[in-house]
Design a protein around this motif. Structure first.
Motif, PDB file in Angstrom:
ATOM      1  N   MET A   1      -8.123   3.691  -6.706  1.00 20.74           N
ATOM      2  CA  MET A   1      -8.296   2.720  -5.627  1.00 20.74           C
ATOM      3  C   MET A   1      -7.926   3.383  -4.310  1.00 20.74           C
ATOM      4  SD  MET A   1      -6.690  -1.124  -5.263  1.00 20.74           S
ATOM      5  CE  MET A   1      -4.975  -0.588  -5.129  1.00 20.74           C
ATOM      6  N   SER A   2      -8.906   3.538  -3.416  1.00 20.96           N
ATOM      7  CA  SER A   2      -8.639   4.156  -2.123  1.00 20.96           C
ATOM      8  C   SER A   2      -8.762   3.116  -1.013  1.00 20.96           C
ATOM      9  CB  SER A   2      -9.602   5.318  -1.864  1.00 20.96           C
ATOM     10  OG  SER A   2     -10.929   4.863  -1.802  1.00 20.96           O
ATOM     11  N   ILE A   3      -7.687   2.992  -0.224  1.00 20.98           N
ATOM     12  CA  ILE A   3      -7.648   2.046   0.887  1.00 20.98           C
ATOM     13  C   ILE A   3      -7.400   2.835   2.164  1.00 20.98           C
ATOM     14  CG2 ILE A   3      -6.482   0.047   1.873  1.00 20.98           C
ATOM     15  CD1 ILE A   3      -5.596  -0.675  -0.974  1.00 20.98           C
ATOM     16  N   ALA A   4      -8.301   2.699   3.118  1.00 21.69           N
ATOM     17  CA  ALA A   4      -8.152   3.394   4.394  1.00 21.69           C
ATOM     18  C   ALA A   4      -7.801   2.377   5.481  1.00 21.69           C
ATOM     19  CB  ALA A   4      -9.433   4.128   4.765  1.00 21.69           C
ATOM     20  N   VAL A   5      -6.877   2.760   6.354  1.00 22.30           N
ATOM     21  CA  VAL A   5      -6.474   1.905   7.472  1.00 22.30           C
ATOM     22  C   VAL A   5      -6.837   2.618   8.773  1.00 22.30           C
ATOM     23  CG1 VAL A   5      -4.577   0.756   8.654  1.00 22.30           C
ATOM     24  CG2 VAL A   5      -4.597   0.868   6.147  1.00 22.30           C
ATOM     25  N   TYR A   6      -7.738   2.010   9.541  1.00 23.76           N
ATOM     26  CA  TYR A   6      -8.119   2.501  10.860  1.00 23.76           C
ATOM     27  C   TYR A   6      -7.419   1.629  11.906  1.00 23.76           C
ATOM     28  CZ  TYR A   6     -11.766   4.726   8.072  1.00 23.76           C
ATOM     29  OH  TYR A   6     -12.434   5.475   7.127  1.00 23.76           O
ATOM     30  N   THR A   7      -7.230   2.158  13.088  1.00 19.26           N
ATOM     31  CA  THR A   7      -6.452   1.419  14.082  1.00 19.26           C
ATOM     32  C   THR A   7      -7.211   1.248  15.395  1.00 19.26           C
ATOM     33  OG1 THR A   7      -5.372   3.454  14.870  1.00 19.26           O
ATOM     34  CG2 THR A   7      -4.263   2.215  13.127  1.00 19.26           C
ATOM     35  N   GLU A  23       4.264   1.558  11.566  1.00 23.86           N
ATOM     36  CA  GLU A  23       4.926   2.061  10.366  1.00 23.86           C
ATOM     37  C   GLU A  23       5.692   0.952   9.664  1.00 23.86           C
ATOM     38  OE1 GLU A  23       8.008   5.615   8.963  1.00 23.86           O
ATOM     39  OE2 GLU A  23       7.467   5.372  11.080  1.00 23.86           O
ATOM     40  N   GLU A  24       6.388   0.134  10.444  1.00 21.19           N
ATOM     41  CA  GLU A  24       7.150  -0.973   9.843  1.00 21.19           C
ATOM     42  C   GLU A  24       6.217  -1.963   9.149  1.00 21.19           C
ATOM     43  OE1 GLU A  24       9.316  -2.670  13.053  1.00 21.19           O
ATOM     44  OE2 GLU A  24      10.791  -1.036  13.177  1.00 21.19           O
ATOM     45  N   PHE A  25       5.123  -2.282   9.823  1.00 24.10           N
ATOM     46  CA  PHE A  25       4.190  -3.270   9.276  1.00 24.10           C
ATOM     47  C   PHE A  25       3.524  -2.759   7.999  1.00 24.10           C
ATOM     48  CE2 PHE A  25      -0.200  -5.012   9.201  1.00 24.10           C
ATOM     49  CZ  PHE A  25       0.111  -6.342   8.990  1.00 24.10           C
ATOM     50  N   LEU A  26       2.991  -1.550   8.034  1.00 21.08           N
ATOM     51  CA  LEU A  26       2.293  -1.017   6.864  1.00 21.08           C
ATOM     52  C   LEU A  26       3.253  -0.746   5.708  1.00 21.08           C
ATOM     53  CD1 LEU A  26      -0.277   1.403   8.546  1.00 21.08           C
ATOM     54  CD2 LEU A  26      -0.671  -0.908   7.670  1.00 21.08           C
ATOM     55  N   THR A  27       4.484  -0.327   6.028  1.00 22.30           N
ATOM     56  CA  THR A  27       5.479  -0.107   4.976  1.00 22.30           C
ATOM     57  C   THR A  27       5.814  -1.411   4.267  1.00 22.30           C
ATOM     58  OG1 THR A  27       6.432   1.777   6.155  1.00 22.30           O
ATOM     59  CG2 THR A  27       7.806   0.738   4.482  1.00 22.30           C
ATOM     60  N   SER A  28       5.851  -2.498   5.030  1.00 24.77           N
ATOM     61  CA  SER A  28       6.180  -3.799   4.430  1.00 24.77           C
ATOM     62  C   SER A  28       5.139  -4.246   3.413  1.00 24.77           C
ATOM     63  CB  SER A  28       6.315  -4.860   5.525  1.00 24.77           C
ATOM     64  OG  SER A  28       5.046  -5.223   6.072  1.00 24.77           O
ATOM     65  N   LEU A  29       3.917  -3.727   3.540  1.00 28.19           N
ATOM     66  CA  LEU A  29       2.863  -4.128   2.608  1.00 28.19           C
ATOM     67  C   LEU A  29       3.008  -3.444   1.251  1.00 28.19           C
ATOM     68  CD1 LEU A  29      -0.244  -4.141   4.986  1.00 28.19           C
ATOM     69  CD2 LEU A  29       1.326  -6.007   4.427  1.00 28.19           C
ATOM     70  N   LYS A  36      -5.912   6.434   8.878  1.00 25.71           N
ATOM     71  CA  LYS A  36      -6.938   7.231   9.543  1.00 25.71           C
ATOM     72  C   LYS A  36      -6.802   7.201  11.063  1.00 25.71           C
ATOM     73  CE  LYS A  36      -9.619   8.842   7.354  1.00 25.71           C
ATOM     74  NZ  LYS A  36      -9.676  10.056   6.516  1.00 25.71           N
ATOM     75  N   GLY A  37      -5.984   6.275  11.586  1.00 28.64           N
ATOM     76  CA  GLY A  37      -5.851   6.183  13.031  1.00 28.64           C
ATOM     77  C   GLY A  37      -7.143   5.755  13.691  1.00 28.64           C
ATOM     78  N   ASP A  38      -7.442   6.347  14.834  1.00 26.15           N
ATOM     79  CA  ASP A  38      -8.650   5.954  15.569  1.00 26.15           C
ATOM     80  C   ASP A  38      -9.856   6.840  15.263  1.00 26.15           C
ATOM     81  OD1 ASP A  38      -7.883   8.272  16.791  1.00 26.15           O
ATOM     82  OD2 ASP A  38      -7.625   7.422  18.789  1.00 26.15           O
ATOM     83  N   ASP A  39      -9.772   7.604  14.183  1.00 19.61           N
ATOM     84  CA  ASP A  39     -10.895   8.430  13.743  1.00 19.61           C
ATOM     85  C   ASP A  39     -11.716   7.645  12.713  1.00 19.61           C
ATOM     86  OD1 ASP A  39     -12.698  10.278  12.872  1.00 19.61           O
ATOM     87  OD2 ASP A  39     -11.227  11.674  12.032  1.00 19.61           O
ATOM     88  N   ASP A  49     -11.967  -0.550   3.397  1.00 21.41           N
ATOM     89  CA  ASP A  49     -11.675  -0.072   4.746  1.00 21.41           C
ATOM     90  C   ASP A  49     -11.098  -1.217   5.564  1.00 21.41           C
ATOM     91  OD1 ASP A  49     -12.859   2.743   4.849  1.00 21.41           O
ATOM     92  OD2 ASP A  49     -14.530   1.583   4.053  1.00 21.41           O
ATOM     93  N   LEU A  50      -9.897  -1.022   6.112  1.00 20.81           N
ATOM     94  CA  LEU A  50      -9.216  -2.026   6.909  1.00 20.81           C
ATOM     95  C   LEU A  50      -9.101  -1.537   8.353  1.00 20.81           C
ATOM     96  CD1 LEU A  50      -6.244  -2.784   4.463  1.00 20.81           C
ATOM     97  CD2 LEU A  50      -8.383  -4.068   4.682  1.00 20.81           C
ATOM     98  N   ILE A  51      -9.300  -2.446   9.292  1.00 16.62           N
ATOM     99  CA  ILE A  51      -9.123  -2.119  10.715  1.00 16.62           C
ATOM    100  C   ILE A  51      -7.886  -2.859  11.198  1.00 16.62           C
ATOM    101  CG2 ILE A  51     -10.121  -2.240  13.013  1.00 16.62           C
ATOM    102  CD1 ILE A  51     -12.885  -2.197  11.735  1.00 16.62           C
ATOM    103  N   PHE A  52      -6.842  -2.122  11.501  1.00 15.23           N
ATOM    104  CA  PHE A  52      -5.595  -2.714  11.981  1.00 15.23           C
ATOM    105  C   PHE A  52      -5.687  -2.876  13.493  1.00 15.23           C
ATOM    106  CE2 PHE A  52      -0.697  -2.027  12.327  1.00 15.23           C
ATOM    107  CZ  PHE A  52      -0.553  -3.348  12.707  1.00 15.23           C
ATOM    108  N   VAL A  53      -5.830  -4.124  13.906  1.00 17.61           N
ATOM    109  CA  VAL A  53      -5.870  -4.426  15.345  1.00 17.61           C
ATOM    110  C   VAL A  53      -4.417  -4.443  15.814  1.00 17.61           C
ATOM    111  CG1 VAL A  53      -6.665  -6.050  17.096  1.00 17.61           C
ATOM    112  CG2 VAL A  53      -7.948  -5.795  14.958  1.00 17.61           C
TER     113      VAL A  53
END
Length: 401
Positions: A1-7, A23-29, A36-39, A49-53
């Motif tokens: 299972m691959s989950i990517a987080v873009y910002t 970091e705090e928010f994603l660690t809590s999950l 992936k950041g903004d790439d 694929d998740l887009i973290f606003v």
């Protein structure tokens, strides 16, 4: 299972502070992910694929990215939103914009437990979609004559599910069967007629397996009652074995039922039981489901008997452990579906019914009304476990539910 987080981040915010909050928010999950950041160059290449606003002021940035991202993936846009830095406000504006553009999306927001639960379901759904897109299912013979409401539109199935339906003449299976050597059974039954029928039941399995491999099928449904006249036997043992091996193996040429079983296999990775309701008690929500075959991997114990209607061949009487189950059926035109949860309260043995008999008590007894007023055919599918929420998410994803 691959989950990517873009910002997505506004340049007005302090980058170091935003990184700390991220970091705090994603660690809590507490879920495995690739940041992936903004790439966004490989957006659409992961299971989810998740887009973290991350902040407000990112709406215009998303608007610029959206056309490119939409071309990379057919999945909805899944927006992660925290309760910091106007993340949720920006996500609401972005989701509204998506809907205006005829695009689909969802905001994942709330406490960590809620977000994690939703991520897990969405990941299962997207993985299931990819599995469905690779499926080829066979229809061996036409649907049985009595299935007057159980046909499917191949074009709709291809468009919505990506599944190819392939019609295979019954004569091809019979020709394959005649060229298949007799198999030596590894089982014995005290019923003489069943014991005599076992070698041919095994041979039917070998012939079906050959057809599956010839056409590279992930599953099939067969007009199985034709076997009664053609070879004086049934496909019940073969279907039980093939389902346990990971194929979809359905009865009576029922295409909507086969599609339902494929959806469940893609989502849960497990076998399911095709059966028809034999009795319904609206006052208690209890339904007796019965059929003459059940996947061997669903039953820790089973017995061999004759096929109920004909009294010949080999039927399967399976005993499924008590516990939670889900019931599902999709229509042949993929326009509607039924989903319910309940508890399997007993397996029973009565001589006047198909051999495997499961009594399910629905969690919501009022859902028995569906069967009596607006059913989708007679066959329905039972799978072990509570999967209603994930099933609804999957069917919404493919515009069925």
């Amino acid at each position: 299972m691959s989950i990517a987080v873009y910002t997505l981040t506004s340049t007005l915010h302090d980058s170091q502070a935003v990184d700390t909050l991220t970091e705090e928010f994603l660690t809590s999950l507490n879920v495995p992910y690739i940041l992936k950041g903004d790439d966004f160059s490989d957006y659409g290449s992961h299971d989810l694929d998740l887009i973290f606003v991350r902040t407000g002021g990112t709406e215009g940035l998303f608007q610029q990215l959206m056309p490119t991202l939409a071309g990379k993936s057919e999945a909805p846009f899944y927006l992660l939103a925290s309760d910091k830095s106007n993340s949720l406000a920006a996500s609401l504006e972005i989701l509204s914009y998506l809907q205006q553009q005829g695009k689909r999306g969802e905001i994942l927001h709330g406490n960590p437990e809620h977000i994690v639960s939703r991520i897990q379901i969405l990941c299962r759904v997207e993985v299931a979609i990819k599995r469905l897109r690779q499926c080829r299912l066979g229809i061996i013979g036409k649907p049985s004559d009595w299935l007057i409401a159980s046909h499917a539109d191949a074009d709709v199935v291809r468009k919505k599910l990506g599944i190819e339906l392939l019609e295979i003449p019954m004569s091809e299976l019979l020709d394959t069967l005649s060229a298949t050597p007799e198999s030596v059974p590894t089982e014995h039954c005290d019923i003489p007629a069943v014991n005599e029928a076992l070698p041919d039941a095994y041979r039917i399995y070998e012939a079906l397996k050959n057809v599956v491999q010839k056409y590279d099928l992930q599953g099939f449904t067969i007009r199985c009652f034709d076997l009664l006249d053609a070879v004086h036997n049934t496909g019940c043992w073969a279907l039980a074995k093939l389902n346990a091996e990971g194929y979809i193996a359905g009865c009576e040429g029922d295409v909507p039922t086969m599609l339902t079983m494929m959806l469940l296999r893609a989502l849960t990775g497990t076998s399911s039981f095709q059966a028809n309701p034999a009795s319904i008690h609206p006052e208690t929500g209890e339904i007796l489901f019965a059929h003459c075959t059940i996947p061997f991997d669903m039953v820790p114990h089973y017995e061999l008997d004759t096929h109920f209607e004909s009294g010949i061949g080999v039927g399967i009487r399976g005993f499924v452990p008590e516990g939670p189950v889900s019931i599902c059926k999709v229509s042949g035109d993929l326009s509607r579906a039924f989903i319910a949860e309940g508890k399997l309260i007993r397996s029973q043995v009565k001589p006047d019914l198909c051999r495997t008999q499961l009594v399910v008590r629905l969690a919501n007894p009022s859902e028995t009304e569906y069967f009596l007023t607006n059913p989708i055919g007679n066959h329905h599918i039972i799978v072990v476990g509570q999967h209603a929420e994930a099933l609804k998410a999957l069917l919404r994803r493919i515009n069925i539910f």
